[in-house]
Scaffold this active site. Structure first.
Site, PDB file in Angstrom:
ATOM      1  N   TYR A   1     -13.564   0.132 -58.108  1.00  0.00           N
ATOM      2  CA  TYR A   1     -12.397  -0.068 -57.259  1.00  0.00           C
ATOM      3  C   TYR A   1     -11.237  -0.632 -58.066  1.00  0.00           C
ATOM      4  O   TYR A   1     -11.403  -1.160 -59.158  1.00  0.00           O
ATOM      5  CB  TYR A   1     -12.719  -0.976 -56.071  1.00  0.00           C
ATOM      6  CG  TYR A   1     -12.878  -2.437 -56.402  1.00  0.00           C
ATOM      7  CD1 TYR A   1     -11.796  -3.312 -56.309  1.00  0.00           C
ATOM      8  CD2 TYR A   1     -14.102  -2.963 -56.787  1.00  0.00           C
ATOM      9  CE1 TYR A   1     -11.927  -4.659 -56.599  1.00  0.00           C
ATOM     10  CE2 TYR A   1     -14.260  -4.302 -57.079  1.00  0.00           C
ATOM     11  CZ  TYR A   1     -13.166  -5.151 -56.981  1.00  0.00           C
ATOM     12  OH  TYR A   1     -13.311  -6.486 -57.275  1.00  0.00           O
ATOM     13  N   CYS A   2     -10.054  -0.473 -57.498  1.00  0.00           N
ATOM     14  CA  CYS A   2      -8.827  -1.056 -58.031  1.00  0.00           C
ATOM     15  C   CYS A   2      -7.970  -1.413 -56.816  1.00  0.00           C
ATOM     16  O   CYS A   2      -8.483  -1.534 -55.712  1.00  0.00           O
ATOM     17  CB  CYS A   2      -8.116  -0.098 -58.990  1.00  0.00           C
ATOM     18  SG  CYS A   2      -7.533   1.419 -58.215  1.00  0.00           S
ATOM     19  N   ARG A   3      -6.683  -1.544 -57.001  1.00  0.00           N
ATOM     20  CA  ARG A   3      -5.817  -1.892 -55.871  1.00  0.00           C
ATOM     21  C   ARG A   3      -5.698  -0.749 -54.871  1.00  0.00           C
ATOM     22  O   ARG A   3      -5.838  -0.926 -53.674  1.00  0.00           O
ATOM     23  CB  ARG A   3      -4.426  -2.316 -56.365  1.00  0.00           C
ATOM     24  CG  ARG A   3      -3.550  -2.884 -55.257  1.00  0.00           C
ATOM     25  CD  ARG A   3      -2.142  -3.188 -55.716  1.00  0.00           C
ATOM     26  NE  ARG A   3      -1.405  -1.989 -56.077  1.00  0.00           N
ATOM     27  CZ  ARG A   3      -0.882  -1.120 -55.203  1.00  0.00           C
ATOM     28  NH1 ARG A   3      -1.020  -1.323 -53.924  1.00  0.00           N
ATOM     29  NH2 ARG A   3      -0.228  -0.058 -55.618  1.00  0.00           N
TER      30      ARG A   3
END
Length: 111
Positions: A79-81
């Site tokens: 995941y990331c932003r």
């Protein structure tokens, strides 16, 4: 196989699965040996992370070296932003032989 897949070859998204937050959390909970990887910058990571997440900064010069040290047979939840960097990271990992890859669609802002 869709028309576009036959015309252009396999699409990048077929190398990993984009999943929603509920499924992401369920896999993380139900798969004890799954690794949750946060590909955001260290500053973003230190601002708040998912429980048990390991930070491997997508923009780091040694990103691929860090990825190459991981067990290709494990399950990885990235995941990331927003889901963009983690999707790109999934593509890189798939190209290096990883097969159990999940990308948090919409990133942590979707949670």
């Amino acid at each position: 196989m869709s028309f576009f897949q036959s015309l252009f070859g396999t699409t990048a998204s077929s190398k990993y699965q984009n999943i929603k937050a509920t499924e992401f959390l369920k896999i993380a909970e139900d798969t004890p040996d799954a690794f949750v990887i946060d590909v955001r910058t260290p500053a973003e990571f230190n601002g708040g992370k998912l429980p048990g997440a390991k930070n491997i900064d997508f923009f780091s010069k040694d990103f691929t070296n860090q990825i190459d040290k991981l067990d290709k047979d494990k399950t990885y939840l990235l995941y990331c932003r927003s889901g963009n960097r983690s999707g790109q990271a999934c593509n890189i990992m798939a190209g290096r032989g990883f097969t159990k890859l999940y990308n948090l669609s919409g990133g942590v802002v979707s949670m």
